[in-house]
Design a protein around this motif. Structure first.
Motif, PDB file in Angstrom:
ATOM      1  N   PRO A   1      86.475  16.867  17.268  1.00  4.64           N
ATOM      2  CA  PRO A   1      85.428  17.398  16.380  1.00  4.64           C
ATOM      3  C   PRO A   1      84.244  16.435  16.222  1.00  4.64           C
ATOM      4  N   GLU A   2      84.501  15.145  16.270  1.00  2.00           N
ATOM      5  CA  GLU A   2      83.405  14.175  16.138  1.00  2.00           C
ATOM      6  C   GLU A   2      82.492  14.125  17.366  1.00  2.00           C
TER       7      GLU A   2
ATOM      8  N   VAL B   1      66.650  20.921  32.527  1.00  2.00           N
ATOM      9  CA  VAL B   1      67.169  22.050  31.760  1.00  2.00           C
ATOM     10  C   VAL B   1      68.687  21.962  31.683  1.00  2.00           C
ATOM     11  N   GLU B   2      69.202  21.806  30.453  1.00  2.00           N
ATOM     12  CA  GLU B   2      70.643  21.741  30.247  1.00  2.00           C
ATOM     13  C   GLU B   2      71.239  23.144  30.165  1.00  2.00           C
ATOM     14  N   SER B   3      72.492  23.250  30.567  1.00  2.00           N
ATOM     15  CA  SER B   3      73.234  24.497  30.418  1.00  2.00           C
ATOM     16  C   SER B   3      74.715  24.172  30.323  1.00  2.00           C
ATOM     17  N   GLY B   4      75.476  25.151  29.824  1.00  2.00           N
ATOM     18  CA  GLY B   4      76.913  24.987  29.689  1.00  2.00           C
ATOM     19  C   GLY B   4      77.427  25.714  28.465  1.00  2.00           C
ATOM     20  N   ASP B   5      78.719  25.990  28.458  1.00  2.00           N
ATOM     21  CA  ASP B   5      79.332  26.600  27.281  1.00  2.00           C
ATOM     22  C   ASP B   5      79.272  25.621  26.121  1.00  2.00           C
ATOM     23  N   GLY B   6      78.942  26.110  24.948  1.00  2.00           N
ATOM     24  CA  GLY B   6      78.680  25.202  23.847  1.00  2.00           C
ATOM     25  C   GLY B   6      79.784  25.051  22.830  1.00  2.00           C
ATOM     26  N   SER B   7      80.866  25.844  22.905  1.00  2.00           N
ATOM     27  CA  SER B   7      81.897  25.787  21.876  1.00  2.00           C
ATOM     28  C   SER B   7      83.275  25.673  22.492  1.00  2.00           C
ATOM     29  N   VAL B   8      84.115  24.882  21.858  1.00  2.00           N
ATOM     30  CA  VAL B   8      85.474  24.691  22.349  1.00  2.00           C
ATOM     31  C   VAL B   8      86.336  24.190  21.189  1.00  2.00           C
ATOM     32  N   GLN B   9      87.630  24.389  21.293  1.00  2.00           N
ATOM     33  CA  GLN B   9      88.541  23.840  20.292  1.00  2.00           C
ATOM     34  C   GLN B   9      88.893  22.399  20.644  1.00  2.00           C
ATOM     35  N   ALA B  10      89.295  21.666  19.650  1.00  2.00           N
ATOM     36  CA  ALA B  10      89.680  20.270  19.864  1.00  2.00           C
ATOM     37  C   ALA B  10      90.752  20.177  20.942  1.00  2.00           C
ATOM     38  N   GLY B  11      90.592  19.194  21.803  1.00  2.00           N
ATOM     39  CA  GLY B  11      91.499  19.018  22.918  1.00  2.00           C
ATOM     40  C   GLY B  11      91.060  19.716  24.192  1.00  2.00           C
TER      41      GLY B  11
ATOM     42  N   VAL C   1      76.686  21.398  21.278  1.00  2.00           N
ATOM     43  CA  VAL C   1      78.119  21.383  21.589  1.00  2.00           C
ATOM     44  C   VAL C   1      78.876  21.323  20.267  1.00  2.00           C
ATOM     45  N   THR C   2      79.770  22.281  20.062  1.00  2.00           N
ATOM     46  CA  THR C   2      80.551  22.350  18.833  1.00  2.00           C
ATOM     47  C   THR C   2      82.028  22.314  19.178  1.00  2.00           C
ATOM     48  N   VAL C   3      82.739  21.354  18.608  1.00  2.00           N
ATOM     49  CA  VAL C   3      84.177  21.221  18.810  1.00  2.00           C
ATOM     50  C   VAL C   3      84.857  21.513  17.486  1.00  2.00           C
ATOM     51  N   SER C   4      85.634  22.571  17.453  1.00  2.00           N
ATOM     52  CA  SER C   4      86.286  22.983  16.209  1.00  2.00           C
ATOM     53  C   SER C   4      87.713  22.430  16.158  1.00  2.00           C
ATOM     54  N   SER C   5      88.143  22.134  14.932  1.00  2.00           N
ATOM     55  CA  SER C   5      89.487  21.556  14.765  1.00  2.00           C
ATOM     56  C   SER C   5      90.531  22.637  14.601  1.00  2.00           C
TER      57      SER C   5
END
Length: 125
Positions: free
Chosen positions: A87-88, A5-15, A121-125
């Motif tokens: 982002p990639e 079972v995976e867990s963790g925060d899924g969103s973050v800004q680039a860097g 996991v989403t990395v926003s620019s």
């Protein structure tokens, strides 16, 4: 029945940084090989990081120096620390595990029988 079972925060800004966890039930991770994989819709699942029963690791070139895989035997949990995110790196991330006797190509999804459900996991620019 084996469960990962995976867990963790899924969103973050680039860097930024994220840490994913993969808790195992009915399976001992410390004596097994484990891996993290990711998949973008429409693309093949790719290996990101691998750790064997001795703690030796290997990484895809795209994440080398930024990602780190580890495991905690007492907690029976696999981790993926992701730093300097881009982002990639946005994808669904999966953990996987299997006996090291069966895993030959460490970053190949076909080598693993046990999988988590995946986490976005989403990395926003």
């Amino acid at each position: 029945q084996v469960q990962l079972v995976e867990s963790g925060d899924g969103s973050v800004q680039a860097g930024g940084s994220l840490r994913l966890s993969c808790a195992a039930a009915e399976y001992t991770l410390s004596s097994s090989c484990g891996g993290w994989f990711r998949q973008v819709p429409g693309q093949e699942r790719e290996g990101v990081a691998f750790i064997d029963s001795d703690g030796d690791t290997s990484y895809a070139d795209s994440v080398k120096g930024r990602f780190s895989i580890s495991k905690d035997g007492a907690k029976n949990t696999l981790y993926l620390q992701m730093n300097s995110l881009k982002p990639e790196d946005t994808a669904i991330y999966y953990c996987a595990a299997d006996s090291c006797l069966l895993v030959v190509a460490a970053l190949s999804p076909e080598e693993y029988n046990y999988w988590g459900q995946g986490i976005q996991v989403t990395v926003s620019s």
